[in-house]
Write a protein that holds these residues in place. Structure first.
Motif, short mmCIF file in Angstrom:
data_model
loop_
_atom_site.label_atom_id
_atom_site.label_comp_id
_atom_site.label_asym_id
_atom_site.label_seq_id
_atom_site.Cartn_x
_atom_site.Cartn_y
_atom_site.Cartn_z
N PHE A 133 0.84 -1.21 0.00
CA PHE A 133 0.00 0.00 0.00
C PHE A 133 0.87 1.26 0.00
N ARG A 134 1.95 1.28 0.76
CA ARG A 134 2.83 2.45 0.77
C ARG A 134 3.50 2.63 -0.58
N ILE A 135 4.01 1.55 -1.15
CA ILE A 135 4.71 1.63 -2.44
C ILE A 135 3.74 2.03 -3.54
N ALA A 136 2.54 1.43 -3.55
CA ALA A 136 1.57 1.76 -4.59
C ALA A 136 1.09 3.20 -4.47
N ALA A 137 0.90 3.69 -3.24
CA ALA A 137 0.46 5.08 -3.05
C ALA A 137 1.52 6.05 -3.56
N LEU A 138 2.79 5.74 -3.34
CA LEU A 138 3.87 6.60 -3.85
C LEU A 138 3.89 6.60 -5.38
N LEU A 139 3.79 5.43 -5.99
CA LEU A 139 3.83 5.34 -7.45
C LEU A 139 2.62 5.99 -8.09
N MET A 140 1.49 5.99 -7.41
CA MET A 140 0.29 6.60 -7.95
C MET A 140 0.30 8.12 -7.87
N SER A 141 1.08 8.68 -6.95
CA SER A 141 1.04 10.12 -6.73
C SER A 141 2.31 10.85 -7.14
N MET A 142 3.39 10.16 -7.43
CA MET A 142 4.66 10.82 -7.76
C MET A 142 4.64 11.28 -9.22
N PRO A 143 5.51 12.22 -9.59
CA PRO A 143 5.59 12.64 -11.00
C PRO A 143 6.10 11.51 -11.89
N ILE A 144 5.94 11.69 -13.18
CA ILE A 144 6.41 10.78 -14.23
C ILE A 144 5.64 9.47 -14.18
N ILE A 145 5.90 8.62 -13.19
CA ILE A 145 5.22 7.33 -13.11
C ILE A 145 3.77 7.51 -12.70
N GLY A 146 3.47 8.46 -11.85
CA GLY A 146 2.12 8.64 -11.36
C GLY A 146 1.23 9.49 -12.24
N THR A 147 1.66 9.82 -13.44
CA THR A 147 0.87 10.64 -14.35
C THR A 147 -0.03 9.78 -15.22
N GLN A 148 -0.86 10.44 -16.02
CA GLN A 148 -1.77 9.73 -16.90
C GLN A 148 -1.05 9.07 -18.08
N LEU A 149 0.22 9.41 -18.29
CA LEU A 149 0.98 8.79 -19.37
C LEU A 149 1.25 7.31 -19.10
N VAL A 150 1.29 6.92 -17.83
CA VAL A 150 1.53 5.53 -17.45
C VAL A 150 0.20 4.91 -17.02
N PRO A 151 -0.26 3.85 -17.67
CA PRO A 151 -1.55 3.24 -17.29
C PRO A 151 -1.54 2.76 -15.85
N THR A 152 -2.71 2.78 -15.24
CA THR A 152 -2.83 2.35 -13.84
C THR A 152 -2.39 0.90 -13.65
N ARG A 153 -2.71 0.06 -14.62
CA ARG A 153 -2.32 -1.35 -14.51
C ARG A 153 -0.80 -1.49 -14.47
N ILE A 154 -0.09 -0.72 -15.27
CA ILE A 154 1.37 -0.79 -15.26
C ILE A 154 1.93 -0.33 -13.91
N ARG A 155 1.33 0.70 -13.34
CA ARG A 155 1.79 1.17 -12.04
C ARG A 155 1.56 0.12 -10.95
N LEU A 156 0.44 -0.57 -11.03
CA LEU A 156 0.17 -1.63 -10.06
C LEU A 156 1.15 -2.80 -10.22
N TYR A 157 1.44 -3.17 -11.45
CA TYR A 157 2.42 -4.23 -11.69
C TYR A 157 3.79 -3.83 -11.15
N LEU A 158 4.15 -2.57 -11.37
CA LEU A 158 5.44 -2.10 -10.87
C LEU A 158 5.47 -2.09 -9.35
N ALA A 159 4.35 -1.71 -8.73
CA ALA A 159 4.28 -1.73 -7.26
C ALA A 159 4.41 -3.15 -6.72
N LEU A 160 3.77 -4.11 -7.38
CA LEU A 160 3.89 -5.52 -6.96
C LEU A 160 5.33 -6.01 -7.11
N ALA A 161 5.95 -5.64 -8.22
CA ALA A 161 7.33 -6.08 -8.44
C ALA A 161 8.27 -5.50 -7.39
N LEU A 162 8.13 -4.20 -7.09
CA LEU A 162 8.97 -3.58 -6.06
C LEU A 162 8.72 -4.20 -4.69
#
Length: 261
Positions: free
Chosen positions: A24-53
């Motif tokens: 939850f902490r990692i996903a919240a950071l990735l969802m709100s930070m610049p670059i990765i947390g923008t609309q240019l990166v799909p939500t599914r990709i951000r979730l996959y990245l959070a799971l991997a991290l």
């Protein structure tokens, strides 16, 4: 039932604390930070990245408190982790917004305030100059491995800001107080250009008073625009030094936020 598949409540609670709470902490950071947390990166990709991290970081993290899967304590801990992740991501957003503010100020001064375009990252309309500075600082951030520094700060936060450490109300007030830093940093970035354009406008004013028949206002706007673009281009020669100074302050402050004090 196969006894090998039987899981106790303690085992389930340990897994929830060990994997889900850091997730939850990692996903919240990735969802709100610049670059990765923008609309240019799909939500599914951000979730996959959070799971991997999470899978990579959890084995080296301190032991998380064991909680029941569905309980008030688990909900409180989840809320704490979400707020910490969003706080760190928003703090990093402030650094990028300083350049957006700088672009908006210089665009208004040179007469390009009406020239706006849709920012594909945030879905809002911004000045063209601000959009240019945003793309520039994004490339500099990635080129200087700023994203790796953010991941390092995030990893250390689980040690300096352990799970279950509280809601950290003082940290949120500190983030709110940094809005003044954003305005100050944006102004300092374009202060030489603003001063030069002010001198140009004063010169036009003196010429208008001295010779009203010249109709300076008919040529003042295009000339101010051209001079402003030239001054902005000259000012880009020092953008790297200014970026390093602001990035150092922002990342140092980000590391301080990830501590309980």
């Amino acid at each position: 039932m196969n006894p090998l598949l039987a899981l106790s409540d303690a085992q389930i609670g340990g897994w929830v604390g060990s994997f889900l709470l850091p997730l939850f902490r990692i996903a919240a950071l990735l969802m709100s930070m610049p670059i990765i947390g923008t609309q240019l990166v799909p939500t599914r990709i951000r979730l996959y990245l959070a799971l991997a991290l999470t899978v990579v970081l959890v084995p080296g993290l301190p032991a998380a408190p064991a909680v029941e899967g569905i309980s008030l304590q688990a909900l409180v801990l989840v809320a704490q982790e979400l707020l910490i992740g969003v706080m760190l991501g928003f703090a990093l957003q402030l650094f990028f917004q300083a350049f957006v503010v700088a672009g908006q100020i210089i665009a208004t001064q040179m007469g390009l305030g009406f020239a706006s375009t849709v920012d594909p990252a945030n879905g809002i309309s911004t000045a063209v100059v601000g959009q240019f500075l945003t793309m520039l600082v994004t490339l500099l951030f990635l080129a200087m491995n700023g994203h790796l520094v953010v991941i390092e700060v995030l990893t250390e936060s689980f040690v300096t800001l352990p799970i279950g450490g509280g809601f950290l109300v003082g940290h949120y007030w500190e983030v709110a107080g940094k809005l003044g830093w954003v305005l100050g940093a944006g102004l300092l970035l374009v202060l030489p250009a603003i001063t030069a354009l002010l001198v140009v406008n004063l010169a036009f004013g003196v010429m208008t008073r001295a010779a009203p028949q010249l109709n300076i206002f008919s040529i003042g706007f295009p000339l101010t625009l051209v001079i402003g673009l030239v001054i902005f281009w000259i000012g880009l020669a020092d953008i790297l030094g200014q970026y390093q100074t602001l990035a150092g302050e922002a990342l140092q402050w980000l590391g301080e936020l990830a501590k309980t004090r």
